[in-house]
Design an enzyme around this catalytic site. Structure first.
Site, short mmCIF file in Angstrom:
data_model
loop_
_atom_site.label_atom_id
_atom_site.label_comp_id
_atom_site.label_asym_id
_atom_site.label_seq_id
_atom_site.Cartn_x
_atom_site.Cartn_y
_atom_site.Cartn_z
N GLY A 1 0.87 -1.17 0.00
CA GLY A 1 0.00 0.00 0.00
C GLY A 1 0.91 1.22 0.00
N GLY B 1 0.57 4.33 -1.20
CA GLY B 1 -0.09 5.59 -1.55
C GLY B 1 0.65 6.72 -0.87
N LYS C 1 -5.51 1.36 2.93
CA LYS C 1 -6.65 1.78 3.76
C LYS C 1 -7.15 0.53 4.49
CE LYS C 1 -6.99 6.17 2.84
NZ LYS C 1 -7.97 7.11 2.48
N ASN D 1 -4.71 3.95 10.49
CA ASN D 1 -5.63 4.52 11.48
C ASN D 1 -6.70 3.51 11.86
OD1 ASN D 1 -4.62 7.05 11.98
ND2 ASN D 1 -5.65 7.98 10.22
N ALA E 1 0.49 12.86 4.82
CA ALA E 1 0.85 12.93 3.40
C ALA E 1 -0.40 12.85 2.54
CB ALA E 1 1.81 11.79 3.06
N LYS F 1 -5.64 7.64 19.90
CA LYS F 1 -5.84 8.24 18.57
C LYS F 1 -7.27 7.99 18.10
CE LYS F 1 -3.63 9.13 14.19
NZ LYS F 1 -2.67 8.74 13.18
N ASN G 1 -10.17 10.52 16.63
CA ASN G 1 -10.76 10.35 15.29
C ASN G 1 -12.28 10.17 15.33
OD1 ASN G 1 -8.41 10.62 13.83
ND2 ASN G 1 -7.89 8.47 13.91
N ASN H 1 -13.56 12.96 12.81
CA ASN H 1 -13.67 12.52 11.40
C ASN H 1 -15.10 12.49 10.86
OD1 ASN H 1 -10.94 12.35 11.27
ND2 ASN H 1 -10.89 10.27 10.49
N SER I 1 -10.33 16.58 7.34
CA SER I 1 -10.01 15.25 7.85
C SER I 1 -9.95 14.24 6.71
CB SER I 1 -11.07 14.81 8.86
OG SER I 1 -12.27 14.49 8.17
P1 NAD Z 1 -3.78 6.08 0.23
O1 NAD Z 1 -5.14 5.82 -0.31
O2 NAD Z 1 -3.01 7.26 -0.24
O3 NAD Z 1 -2.86 4.79 -0.04
C1 NAD Z 1 -3.34 3.48 0.03
C2 NAD Z 1 -2.75 2.73 -1.15
O4 NAD Z 1 -3.06 1.35 -1.03
C3 NAD Z 1 -3.34 3.17 -2.50
O5 NAD Z 1 -2.29 3.68 -3.33
C4 NAD Z 1 -3.96 1.91 -3.08
O6 NAD Z 1 -3.80 1.78 -4.48
C5 NAD Z 1 -3.18 0.82 -2.35
N1 NAD Z 1 -3.83 -0.49 -2.29
C6 NAD Z 1 -5.15 -0.79 -2.17
N2 NAD Z 1 -5.32 -2.13 -2.11
C7 NAD Z 1 -4.08 -2.68 -2.19
C8 NAD Z 1 -3.60 -4.02 -2.16
N3 NAD Z 1 -4.43 -5.05 -2.05
N4 NAD Z 1 -2.27 -4.22 -2.26
C9 NAD Z 1 -1.41 -3.18 -2.40
N5 NAD Z 1 -1.81 -1.89 -2.42
C10 NAD Z 1 -3.13 -1.65 -2.31
O7 NAD Z 1 -3.93 6.07 1.81
P2 NAD Z 1 -3.02 6.82 2.90
O8 NAD Z 1 -3.51 8.21 3.07
O9 NAD Z 1 -1.60 6.56 2.59
O10 NAD Z 1 -3.45 6.04 4.23
C11 NAD Z 1 -3.01 4.72 4.51
C12 NAD Z 1 -3.32 4.41 5.96
O11 NAD Z 1 -2.56 5.30 6.80
C13 NAD Z 1 -4.78 4.61 6.36
O12 NAD Z 1 -5.16 3.69 7.34
C14 NAD Z 1 -4.79 6.01 6.95
O13 NAD Z 1 -5.85 6.24 7.85
C15 NAD Z 1 -3.45 6.02 7.65
N6 NAD Z 1 -2.88 7.35 7.89
C16 NAD Z 1 -2.88 8.28 6.89
C17 NAD Z 1 -2.30 9.52 7.12
C18 NAD Z 1 -2.22 10.57 6.03
O14 NAD Z 1 -1.84 11.71 6.31
N7 NAD Z 1 -2.53 10.26 4.77
C19 NAD Z 1 -1.72 9.80 8.37
C20 NAD Z 1 -1.72 8.81 9.35
C21 NAD Z 1 -2.30 7.59 9.09
#
Ligand code: NAD
Length: 307
Positions: free
Chosen positions: A7, A9, A77, A103, A129, A185, A189, A193, A255
């Protein structure tokens, strides 16, 4: 250290980039084809507060070409955790450590149930991010990462991993009571949220009105009751006050749940307010307000999907 990030992202590619920058052998794994191709072609472009940088990284659409890893970080996610971990089984040996910094509540359980012999670490991170496009992210916020053992005998390794992260620029601390940290946390949330998402407001607006403060209080007090009944050591003296402080401190933020709805996407509601409902049911604590917002968010998701 051989590290795979499942994952990749916003958060996964950010952490992957920092760890690769520290000299570790990092593979990003993501099902998003354009993102993977762009990273392999031009590196990961990161917008930092100090300017842009490009980090050279390897990305894969699945784990087929990868072998056993020392550390696997799960950053999909929450609703994709089960699938992602199931399809990455070839990365895990008995000595692999799996870390979730996602999260909500329930990811560590899913990982531990799926990979029976694994050492599972869980934690929280105050880094933030956003994905700006394929192969391109913004590092929106910097803060502490906190990790601890969820399952397995990982006492030495949890400290090794925290040191590794810190040496790579991700300041990380180990705690003994990770459940307390995760619930801390979660309680924030659950109060911020769903309300920001349903009302389409930034975090800070929630403390401006009596009605929104009352709604926050309803959600948070149920969560607090469930946590206390479950024997969780809540890390704040006054939970509602803490939630309000965070809403003010992150006042201009939209959020993640609001951003997910904005994009017409799915939210992590089942792992946030939905988790309070599930844990409450196990303990015989009624959680009607959290049930209500969970269903409201699901209704918005469903209506948008079929419009
Ligand atoms: P995001 O949507 O940017 O990234 C998730 C990635 O997972 C996507 O690129 C998607 O294509 C990929 N994905 C989906 N299914 C998949 C699979 N089976 N195998 C491989 N990849 C797969 O999400 P994010 O914002 O990076 O958040 C990820 C986690 O971190 C969440 O739980 C979020 O709540 C937590 N989080 C996010 C932030 C933030 O600022 N973005 C901060 C703290 C915690």
């Amino acid at each position: 250290m051989k590290i795979a990030v499942i994952g990749a992202g916003a958060m996964g590619s950010l952490f992957g980039a920092y760890l690769a920058g520290g000299g570790h052998q990092v593979a990003l794994v993501d099902v998003w084809r354009e993102h993977v191709e762009m990273i392999n072609k031009q590196g990961l472009r990161i917008e930092e507060k100090s300017g842009e940088k490009i980090v050279s990284l390897t990305a894969e659409k699945d784990t087929r070409n990868l072998g056993a890893q020392d550390l696997v970080i799960i950053f999909v996610k929450s609703y994709n955790t089960a699938d992602a971990v199931n399809t990455a089984r070839n990365l895990f040996t008995e000595s692999t450590v799996i870390l979730t910094l996602q999260n909500g509540l329930g990811n560590a359980e899913i990982i531990a149930d799926t990979v029976r012999n694994a050492t599972v670490l869980a934690g929280t991170t105050a880094h933030g991010a956003t994905v700006l496009g394929p192969g391109y992210i913004r590092h929106a916020g910097v803060g502490e990462t906190i990790i601890g053992i969820y399952k397995g005998a990982g006492d030495r390794r949890v400290h090794d991993i925290a040191d590794t992260f810190t040496n790579c620029g991700i300041k990380t601390r180990v705690v003994d009571d990770i459940a307390s940290q995760l619930w801390g946390k979660l309680l924030i949330n659950i109060g911020i949220n769903p309300l920001t998402a349903l009302l389409n407001v930034t975090n800070g607006r929630l403390v401006e009105y009596d009605a929104t403060c009352a709604l926050m209080q309803m959600l948070v007090s149920e969560g607090e009751a469930v946590a206390r009944a479950g024997g969780i050591n809540i890390p704040y003296a006054d939970v509602l006050e803490k939630v309000k402080q965070v809403a003010v401190a992150t006042g201009t933020n939209r959020s993640s749940m609001l951003q997910d709805l904005d994009k017409g996407g799915r939210t992590e509601i089942d792992f946030i307010n939905g988790a309070v409902v599930r844990e409450g049911a196990k303990l015989g604590i009624s959680t009607p307000y959290n049930e209500m917002v969970t269903q409201l968010i699901k209704a918005v998701e469903a209506i948008r999907e079929f419009n």
